[in-house]
Design a protein around this motif. Structure first.
Motif, PDB file in Angstrom:
ATOM      1  N   GLY A   1       0.794  -1.232   0.000  1.00 15.41           N
ATOM      2  CA  GLY A   1       0.000   0.000   0.000  1.00 15.41           C
ATOM      3  C   GLY A   1       0.823   1.276   0.000  1.00 15.41           C
ATOM      4  O   GLY A   1       0.266   2.375   0.051  1.00 15.41           O
ATOM      5  N   ILE A   2       2.143   1.149  -0.041  1.00 16.62           N
ATOM      6  CA  ILE A   2       3.004   2.340  -0.049  1.00 16.62           C
ATOM      7  C   ILE A   2       3.208   2.796  -1.494  1.00 16.62           C
ATOM      8  O   ILE A   2       3.608   2.007  -2.353  1.00 16.62           O
ATOM      9  N   SER A   3       2.901   4.060  -1.760  1.00 15.52           N
ATOM     10  CA  SER A   3       3.138   4.619  -3.095  1.00 15.52           C
ATOM     11  C   SER A   3       4.625   4.928  -3.238  1.00 15.52           C
ATOM     12  O   SER A   3       5.310   5.180  -2.244  1.00 15.52           O
ATOM     13  N   ILE A   4       5.092   4.921  -4.486  1.00 15.22           N
ATOM     14  CA  ILE A   4       6.536   5.111  -4.707  1.00 15.22           C
ATOM     15  C   ILE A   4       6.773   6.144  -5.801  1.00 15.22           C
ATOM     16  O   ILE A   4       6.139   6.108  -6.853  1.00 15.22           O
ATOM     17  N   LEU A   5       7.675   7.074  -5.519  1.00  9.65           N
ATOM     18  CA  LEU A   5       8.161   8.013  -6.535  1.00  9.65           C
ATOM     19  C   LEU A   5       9.636   7.709  -6.752  1.00  9.65           C
ATOM     20  O   LEU A   5      10.447   7.832  -5.827  1.00  9.65           O
ATOM     21  N   LEU A   6       9.943   7.271  -7.961  1.00  7.69           N
ATOM     22  CA  LEU A   6      11.268   6.734  -8.251  1.00  7.69           C
ATOM     23  C   LEU A   6      12.006   7.637  -9.237  1.00  7.69           C
ATOM     24  O   LEU A   6      11.507   7.904 -10.332  1.00  7.69           O
ATOM     25  N   VAL A   7      13.186   8.096  -8.833  1.00 12.28           N
ATOM     26  CA  VAL A   7      14.061   8.820  -9.751  1.00 12.28           C
ATOM     27  C   VAL A   7      15.101   7.840 -10.249  1.00 12.28           C
ATOM     28  O   VAL A   7      15.696   7.104  -9.440  1.00 12.28           O
ATOM     29  N   GLU A   8      15.296   7.791 -11.547  1.00 13.20           N
ATOM     30  CA  GLU A   8      16.157   6.738 -12.065  1.00 13.20           C
ATOM     31  C   GLU A   8      16.856   7.191 -13.344  1.00 13.20           C
ATOM     32  O   GLU A   8      16.260   7.831 -14.197  1.00 13.20           O
ATOM     33  N   GLN A   9      18.146   6.859 -13.427  1.00 15.60           N
ATOM     34  CA  GLN A   9      18.936   7.146 -14.636  1.00 15.60           C
ATOM     35  C   GLN A   9      18.596   6.160 -15.742  1.00 15.60           C
ATOM     36  O   GLN A   9      18.560   6.515 -16.916  1.00 15.60           O
ATOM     37  N   ASP A  10      18.393   4.913 -15.317  1.00 16.98           N
ATOM     38  CA  ASP A  10      18.110   3.853 -16.277  1.00 16.98           C
ATOM     39  C   ASP A  10      16.619   3.916 -16.628  1.00 16.98           C
ATOM     40  O   ASP A  10      15.766   3.363 -15.934  1.00 16.98           O
ATOM     41  N   VAL A  11      16.327   4.616 -17.712  1.00 17.04           N
ATOM     42  CA  VAL A  11      14.941   4.927 -18.051  1.00 17.04           C
ATOM     43  C   VAL A  11      14.132   3.662 -18.339  1.00 17.04           C
ATOM     44  O   VAL A  11      12.981   3.545 -17.922  1.00 17.04           O
ATOM     45  N   MET A  12      14.761   2.703 -19.025  1.00 17.14           N
ATOM     46  CA  MET A  12      14.072   1.437 -19.325  1.00 17.14           C
ATOM     47  C   MET A  12      13.591   0.758 -18.055  1.00 17.14           C
ATOM     48  O   MET A  12      12.429   0.351 -17.961  1.00 17.14           O
TER      49      MET A  12
END
Ligand SMILES: Nc1ncnc2c1ncn2[C@@H]1O[C@H](COP(=O)(O)OP(=O)(O)OP(=O)(O)O)[C@@H](O)[C@H]1O
Ligand SMILES: [Mg+2]
Length: 240
Positions: free
Chosen positions: A189-200
């Motif tokens: 139930g935890i929402s996630i905001l992910l910053v990532e270099q690897d776009v794929m």
């Protein structure tokens, strides 16, 4: 999209005279995994730092679960349910794995039993941390350090877990393992905001995403839409 958990509108922020974010609008729905991609220096870290109150919002609004937190500072963000796994993980290197995890629960005064139960849950989710619970964090591998930083984030019982550069510097097997753990965390139930270099891999994990370019959101859409967009493919995947 599900009901919004995090709604950012017109956010402007930066460092002193230097404006980095120019009118950012972004939403994370309840239960969603959303990714934020963009080139070096686009302002991704600054945006996460503004959400968690480490960088002051000069203009605009940051609403979590109905409450305005812009201008509130880090403790307001944390007590409103935001956990931030920073770029570079930032563990306390000479403290044990267990004590690093407990740092995530420092605002949960008087909840000793629930905190102990959550610590057990993190150890079950990451058996490699359980084996190393009394070792200094400095002795962990990169992947294990990321597990510990994520575990520390969960220890605050967040509604939203924000992760800055999940995969940076890690072996593909470690990234796969961490991605599976994030799905497991999201399923609770935890929402996630992910910053990532690897776009794929970011688009693989997330259901929606945003592209940040020089402090402005230039595109947003479902992961499938972004993965198919020529602008994204050219700029971030090296394919036409
Ligand atoms: N503490 C600071 N003081 C002044 N300027 C800063 C500071 N931190 C970052 N900046 C500037 O803000 C801009 C955005 O940086 P930020 O770290 O948010 O980008 P990013 O998208 O996270 O980049 P990366 O992919 O390299 O992590 C850059 O121009 C950077 O030089
Ligand atoms: Mg960054």
């Amino acid at each position: 999209m599900a009901d919004p958990l995090l709604s950012i509108s017109g956010l402007e922020a930066g460092y002193g005279e230097i404006r980095v974010l120019w009118g950012v609008d972004l939403t994370v729905g309840k239960g969603e995994i959303v990714c934020l991609v963009g080139s070096n220096g686009a302002g991704k870290t600054t945006l996460l730092r503004a959400i968690s109150g480490l960088v002051k919002a000069d203009k605009g609004s940051i609403v979590i679960d109905g409450g305005e937190i812009a201008g509130g500072g880090p403790e307001v963000a944390l007590s409103s349910g935001i956990a931030h796994v920073p770029e570079g993980r930032r563990l306390f290197r000479t403290m044990s794995v267990k004590d690093n995890l407990l740092m995530g629960a420092y605002l949960r005064v008087g909840e000793d039993k629930a905190v102990a139960a959550d610590l057990d849950r993190v150890m079950t989710m990451f058996p490699r941390l359980a084996e190393r619970r009394n070792q200094d964090a400095a002795t962990l591998s990169g992947g294990e350090q990321q597990m510990c930083a994520i575990g520390r984030g969960i220890m605050s019982r967040p509604k939203l877990l924000m992760i800055d550069e999940l995969s940076l510097g890690l072996a593909p097997t470690a990234v796969d393992m961490l991605s599976d753990s994030l799905k497991e965390i999201n399923a609770t139930g935890i929402s996630i905001l992910l910053v990532e270099q690897d776009v794929m891999s970011a688009l693989d994990l997330a259901s929606r995403g945003y592209v940040l370019d020089r402090g402005r959101i230039t595109m947003s859409g479902t992961s499938a839409e972004l993965a198919a967009a020529p602008e994204v493919r050219e700029a971030y995947m090296g394919v036409a």
